[in-house]
Design a protein around this motif. Sequence first.
Motif, PDB file in Angstrom:
ATOM      1  N   UNK A  55    -103.204   5.485 -49.456  1.00 38.34           N
ATOM      2  CA  UNK A  55    -103.004   6.036 -48.111  1.00 38.34           C
ATOM      3  C   UNK A  55    -103.411   4.923 -47.154  1.00 38.34           C
ATOM      4  N   UNK A  56    -102.447   4.085 -46.793  1.00 41.67           N
ATOM      5  CA  UNK A  56    -102.747   2.849 -46.104  1.00 41.67           C
ATOM      6  C   UNK A  56    -102.813   2.917 -44.602  1.00 41.67           C
ATOM      7  N   UNK A  57    -102.496   4.059 -44.010  1.00 39.50           N
ATOM      8  CA  UNK A  57    -102.597   4.212 -42.558  1.00 39.50           C
ATOM      9  C   UNK A  57    -104.074   4.304 -42.174  1.00 39.50           C
ATOM     10  N   UNK A  58    -104.499   3.521 -41.206  1.00 38.90           N
ATOM     11  CA  UNK A  58    -105.911   3.569 -40.798  1.00 38.90           C
ATOM     12  C   UNK A  58    -106.186   4.628 -39.743  1.00 38.90           C
ATOM     13  N   UNK A  59    -105.149   5.389 -39.379  1.00 34.66           N
ATOM     14  CA  UNK A  59    -105.287   6.423 -38.349  1.00 34.66           C
ATOM     15  C   UNK A  59    -104.793   7.738 -38.947  1.00 34.66           C
ATOM     16  N   UNK A  80    -108.829  -5.969 -41.592  1.00 39.20           N
ATOM     17  CA  UNK A  80    -109.350  -6.860 -40.572  1.00 39.20           C
ATOM     18  C   UNK A  80    -108.218  -7.414 -39.704  1.00 39.20           C
ATOM     19  N   UNK A  81    -108.580  -7.868 -38.527  1.00 34.46           N
ATOM     20  CA  UNK A  81    -107.625  -8.491 -37.616  1.00 34.46           C
ATOM     21  C   UNK A  81    -107.413  -9.951 -38.007  1.00 34.46           C
ATOM     22  N   UNK A  82    -106.162 -10.371 -38.044  1.00 37.27           N
ATOM     23  CA  UNK A  82    -105.834 -11.769 -38.312  1.00 37.27           C
ATOM     24  C   UNK A  82    -104.722 -12.203 -37.366  1.00 37.27           C
ATOM     25  N   UNK A  83    -104.482 -13.501 -37.290  1.00 31.80           N
ATOM     26  CA  UNK A  83    -103.427 -14.029 -36.444  1.00 31.80           C
ATOM     27  C   UNK A  83    -102.052 -13.714 -37.036  1.00 31.80           C
ATOM     28  N   UNK A  84    -101.067 -13.462 -36.154  1.00 32.94           N
ATOM     29  CA  UNK A  84     -99.705 -13.167 -36.640  1.00 32.94           C
ATOM     30  C   UNK A  84     -98.661 -14.052 -35.975  1.00 32.94           C
ATOM     31  N   UNK A  85     -99.096 -15.195 -35.427  1.00 31.57           N
ATOM     32  CA  UNK A  85     -98.154 -16.117 -34.808  1.00 31.57           C
ATOM     33  C   UNK A  85     -97.118 -16.574 -35.835  1.00 31.57           C
ATOM     34  N   UNK A  86     -95.873 -16.548 -35.437  1.00 28.72           N
ATOM     35  CA  UNK A  86     -94.797 -16.898 -36.355  1.00 28.72           C
ATOM     36  C   UNK A  86     -94.046 -15.692 -36.868  1.00 28.72           C
ATOM     37  N   UNK A  88    -103.630  -2.900 -32.665  1.00 26.12           N
ATOM     38  CA  UNK A  88    -103.765  -1.471 -32.957  1.00 26.12           C
ATOM     39  C   UNK A  88    -104.457  -1.237 -34.297  1.00 26.12           C
ATOM     40  N   UNK A  89    -104.234  -2.141 -35.247  1.00 32.58           N
ATOM     41  CA  UNK A  89    -104.793  -1.956 -36.588  1.00 32.58           C
ATOM     42  C   UNK A  89    -105.730  -3.111 -36.932  1.00 32.58           C
ATOM     43  N   UNK A  90    -106.834  -2.779 -37.577  1.00 33.10           N
ATOM     44  CA  UNK A  90    -107.778  -3.795 -38.009  1.00 33.10           C
ATOM     45  C   UNK A  90    -108.981  -3.900 -37.092  1.00 33.10           C
ATOM     46  N   UNK A  91    -110.035  -4.552 -37.596  1.00 35.64           N
ATOM     47  CA  UNK A  91    -111.243  -4.793 -36.815  1.00 35.64           C
ATOM     48  C   UNK A  91    -111.722  -6.210 -37.084  1.00 35.64           C
ATOM     49  N   UNK A  92    -112.663  -6.680 -36.278  1.00 30.31           N
ATOM     50  CA  UNK A  92    -113.212  -8.017 -36.469  1.00 30.31           C
ATOM     51  C   UNK A  92    -113.981  -8.091 -37.796  1.00 30.31           C
ATOM     52  N   UNK A 111    -108.242  -5.665 -46.450  1.00 28.27           N
ATOM     53  CA  UNK A 111    -106.803  -5.847 -46.271  1.00 28.27           C
ATOM     54  C   UNK A 111    -106.532  -6.548 -44.946  1.00 28.27           C
ATOM     55  N   UNK A 112    -105.352  -7.140 -44.859  1.00 27.65           N
ATOM     56  CA  UNK A 112    -104.894  -7.756 -43.610  1.00 27.65           C
ATOM     57  C   UNK A 112    -103.378  -7.746 -43.612  1.00 27.65           C
ATOM     58  N   UNK A 113    -102.792  -8.036 -42.465  1.00 25.71           N
ATOM     59  CA  UNK A 113    -101.335  -8.141 -42.336  1.00 25.71           C
ATOM     60  C   UNK A 113    -101.034  -9.243 -41.339  1.00 25.71           C
ATOM     61  N   UNK A 114    -100.283 -10.254 -41.769  1.00 29.29           N
ATOM     62  CA  UNK A 114    -100.021 -11.423 -40.917  1.00 29.29           C
ATOM     63  C   UNK A 114     -98.820 -11.229 -40.002  1.00 29.29           C
ATOM     64  N   UNK A 115     -98.279 -10.018 -39.938  1.00 30.91           N
ATOM     65  CA  UNK A 115     -97.138  -9.748 -39.072  1.00 30.91           C
ATOM     66  C   UNK A 115     -95.860  -9.605 -39.862  1.00 30.91           C
ATOM     67  N   UNK A 116     -95.000  -8.704 -39.417  1.00 35.78           N
ATOM     68  CA  UNK A 116     -93.761  -8.425 -40.129  1.00 35.78           C
ATOM     69  C   UNK A 116     -92.717  -9.504 -39.844  1.00 35.78           C
TER      70      UNK A 116
END
Length: 416
Positions: A128-132, A173-179, A187-191, A213-218
């Motif tokens: 259940x991967x939704x954080x909300x 966690x929050x990560x960069x998604x440039x690119x 909206x998702x993740x924390x420091x 977990x993290x997500x670098x952007x779709x």
Amino acid sequence: MFATDLGSNARFRRQISQKPQISLVPDLAEGIQLPDEQGGLSPRIAKFIATHELPSPCLVIDVDIVEHNYMQMTHALPLAHVYYAVKANPAAEVVARLAELGSNFDTASPGEIDLCLNLGVAPSRISYGNTIKKQADIAYAYTQGIRMFAFDSEAELEKISISAPGSKVYCRILVESEGAEWPLSRKFGCEPDMALDLLLKAQDLGLDPIGVSFHVGSQQTNLNQWDPAIAQVAKLFERASAQGVDLRMIDMGGGFPSRYRADVQPVEDYADKIMSAMVRHFGAALPEMILEPGRSLVGDAGVIQAEVVLTSKKSASEDKRWVYLDIGKFSGLAETMDEAIKYRILTPHDGGETGPVVLAGPTCDSADILYEKTAYEMPLALEAGDKVLILSTGAYTTTYSAVNFNGFAPLEAVCI
């Protein structure tokens, strides 16, 4: 069965069946054939559209291509467990095929959980991967046997501890998604510092904190974005271990691309970057790795057949035409918001003289413009009633289609 006038457009029927740029390459699975790296139209989809009467608009998904993409990913990253992001395309045929192949599933709601369970997927293969999540939805998932939950806040963690006691949890966690062509917001993740505190608290609450977990952007096109994210996770593992919490799983989310207008690198290149980063930051003691691909598995497996409703100009002196399709932002092409995802489009007049266009949808909403700033050119011969094919639309189209905005029906889909 379907009511549309595809048969009247015989020229288009012949053209999509005989597209000259299509060359076939063997799939990892014997018998499956795919377009070449230029991303031409899938021969099987072309044949299906040419020989069937379809509503317009309609998404056609080749489930064999989904299988091919899954096999490519698992072959490139054999140490990782795939959790298909059901939200990308929840078609029962897609989920069933992936289940047969051994995929696990990342879900975002009770509805997606029920879909997987009803197709025979064991609860142990579902996260259940939704954080909300609503408290009641966490409780429901727990009663159905789900024992793996994501979180990124103290309040969410406390809800899980109450309604899903003893479950495995992982912090995003929050990560960069440039690119990324479809970047993810805050909206998702924390420091990371907060994540450490939350993981320690999870253990105090009787939960099993298994990882991060993290997500670098779709649609991430910068392959170097995984390295700094993995580095952050490795540091978190060290800090947590020093305080008595042994993390053992890293969930790298999605980000793997489909082929839109711009070229993308093969999944093998992504795999090389990811595994190099894992070895660099974790050494030989690699944790369990999870991937949550969605777009990369189903995007290129789908083609939307749509129809030109109108071509017009705003002034007699203007060269740029407006081309209105019977599909728009509210009927499946939501990812054209801010002109982020740029789809490739085939027409029955390709090869003829072209001119600049603005592409728009059919609704009475001024926001329903697909591409106005991005340079698109389409044949001058294009006219109302012509069928067009929008390529690589297997992901995030049916799931973004509005139920009844302006009275237009949701986007129909056919799996072959």
